[in-house]
Motif scaffolding. Structure first.
Motif, PDB file in Angstrom:
ATOM      1  N   ARG A 140     -36.167   5.775 -27.024  1.00  0.00           N
ATOM      2  CA  ARG A 140     -37.225   4.968 -27.495  1.00  0.00           C
ATOM      3  C   ARG A 140     -36.743   3.574 -26.230  1.00  0.00           C
ATOM      4  NH1 ARG A 140     -41.886   4.175 -31.590  1.00  0.00           N
ATOM      5  NH2 ARG A 140     -43.490   6.356 -30.802  1.00  0.00           N
ATOM      6  N   GLN A 141     -35.854   3.099 -26.566  1.00  0.00           N
ATOM      7  CA  GLN A 141     -34.350   1.858 -26.083  1.00  0.00           C
ATOM      8  C   GLN A 141     -34.395   2.399 -24.829  1.00  0.00           C
ATOM      9  OE1 GLN A 141     -34.710  -0.901 -27.558  1.00  0.00           O
ATOM     10  NE2 GLN A 141     -33.124  -1.538 -25.162  1.00  0.00           N
ATOM     11  N   LEU A 142     -33.699   3.547 -25.063  1.00  0.00           N
ATOM     12  CA  LEU A 142     -32.401   3.811 -23.651  1.00  0.00           C
ATOM     13  C   LEU A 142     -33.931   5.381 -22.534  1.00  0.00           C
ATOM     14  CD1 LEU A 142     -30.657   7.100 -25.082  1.00  0.00           C
ATOM     15  CD2 LEU A 142     -29.609   5.366 -24.491  1.00  0.00           C
ATOM     16  N   ALA A 143     -35.082   5.226 -23.205  1.00  0.00           N
ATOM     17  CA  ALA A 143     -35.806   5.047 -21.910  1.00  0.00           C
ATOM     18  C   ALA A 143     -36.812   3.872 -21.386  1.00  0.00           C
ATOM     19  CB  ALA A 143     -37.184   5.663 -22.503  1.00  0.00           C
ATOM     20  N   LEU A 144     -36.489   2.478 -22.298  1.00  0.00           N
ATOM     21  CA  LEU A 144     -36.886   1.337 -21.251  1.00  0.00           C
ATOM     22  C   LEU A 144     -35.817   0.905 -21.210  1.00  0.00           C
ATOM     23  CD1 LEU A 144     -38.578  -0.626 -22.034  1.00  0.00           C
ATOM     24  CD2 LEU A 144     -37.753  -1.985 -24.334  1.00  0.00           C
ATOM     25  N   GLN A 145     -34.735   0.439 -21.533  1.00  0.00           N
ATOM     26  CA  GLN A 145     -33.557   1.326 -20.004  1.00  0.00           C
ATOM     27  C   GLN A 145     -33.343   1.215 -19.129  1.00  0.00           C
ATOM     28  OE1 GLN A 145     -30.154   1.141 -22.592  1.00  0.00           O
ATOM     29  NE2 GLN A 145     -30.008  -0.685 -23.384  1.00  0.00           N
ATOM     30  N   ARG A 146     -33.959   2.826 -19.510  1.00  0.00           N
ATOM     31  CA  ARG A 146     -33.787   3.623 -17.881  1.00  0.00           C
ATOM     32  C   ARG A 146     -35.000   2.963 -16.828  1.00  0.00           C
ATOM     33  NH1 ARG A 146     -35.448   8.266 -19.983  1.00  0.00           N
ATOM     34  NH2 ARG A 146     -33.346   8.075 -21.063  1.00  0.00           N
TER      35      ARG A 146
END
Length: 194
Positions: A150-156
Motif C-alpha cells: 500500500r505504501q509503494l502504491a501511495l508513493q507511485r
C-alpha cells in the motif's frame, strides 16, 4: 514469477524420481507447489486449490505431505495481496487447517494402542499452540507486506500526481507566455497602425 512454481515442481519431481521416494504424498504435493505459482497474482485461487488439496490428503489418511508448506504461503499471499474477502478467506482457511491437523493428529494418537489420554491431550495442546503461533506469525508478516504494498502504491500515486501537476504548470506557463507575446504583438501592430 509464475515460472518459479513450475520450476520448483519440476525440480521436486526430478529429485523424487532420482532418489526413488515416489509415494502417495507426491500427487498432492506437486499440484500444491505448482499452485503456489498463482498465489501472488491470484491469491483466491491459490488458497482454494492448496486448501482443497490439503483437506483431501488429510481425508485420505495422509496427515502431512511436503506440499503442506504451501498452505502458509497461500495464506500469506491471501492476506498480503488479496482483497478484503480473500484476506478473510485466507485467515479462515489457515485457522481451519490448524484445527483440522490438530484434531487429526489427536484422533490418531487416541486410536493408537500405545498412547494414553494424557499423550493425546499433549498432542492436542502442542499442535494447537504451535499451529496458532504459526498462523499469527504468517498473518503478521503478511500484514507488514500488505502495508508495504500500500505504501509503494501511495508513493507511485503521489509521483504520478506530481508529474501531472508539473505538466499542468508547464502548460500554464506556456499559455501565459503565448498570451504575453500575443499582447505585445497586438500592441506593436496597434502602434504601427496608429
Amino acid at each position: 514469477m509464475p515460472w518459479c512454481g513450475g520450476t520448483v515442481t519440476l525440480l521436486l519431481t526430478l529429485f523424487t524420481l532420482f532418489i526413488g521416494a515416489v509415494g502417495w504424498w507426491l500427487p498432492f504435493t506437486l499440484p500444491m507447489v505448482a499452485a503456489g505459482a498463482i498465489c501472488r497474482t491470484r491469491p483466491g485461487w491459490g488458497v482454494a486449490v492448496i486448501g482443497t488439496l490439503a483437506v483431501i490428503h488429510v481425508a485420505a489418511g495422509l496427515m502431512v505431505v511436503l506440499g503442506d508448506v504451501m498452505t502458509f504461503y497461500a495464506m500469506f499471499c491471501a492476506v498480503a495481496y488479496g482483497s478484503t474477502r480473500i484476506y478473510v478467506a485466507g485467515i479462515i482457511a489457515g485457522i481451519a487447517g490448524v484445527i483440522t491437523q490438530t484434531l487429526s493428529w489427536t484422533a490418531t494418537t487416541i486410536a493408537s494402542p500405545y498412547a494414553s489420554a494424557i499423550e493425546a491431550f499433549g498432542v492436542f495442546v502442542t499442535l494447537l499452540v504451535t499451529g496458532t503461533i504459526s498462523i499469527v506469525a504468517v498473518w503478521a508478516l503478511a500484514n507488514l507486506q500488505r502495508a508495504r504494498v500500500r505504501q509503494l502504491a501511495l508513493q507511485r500515486e503521489r509521483a504520478e500526481q506530481a508529474v501531472r501537476e508539473r505538466e499542468q504548470r508547464t502548460a500554464l506557463a506556456v499559455a501565459e507566455e503565448r498570451a504575453r507575446i500575443a499582447r505585445e504583438m497586438h500592441d506593436v501592430v496597434a502602434h504601427s497602425l496608429s
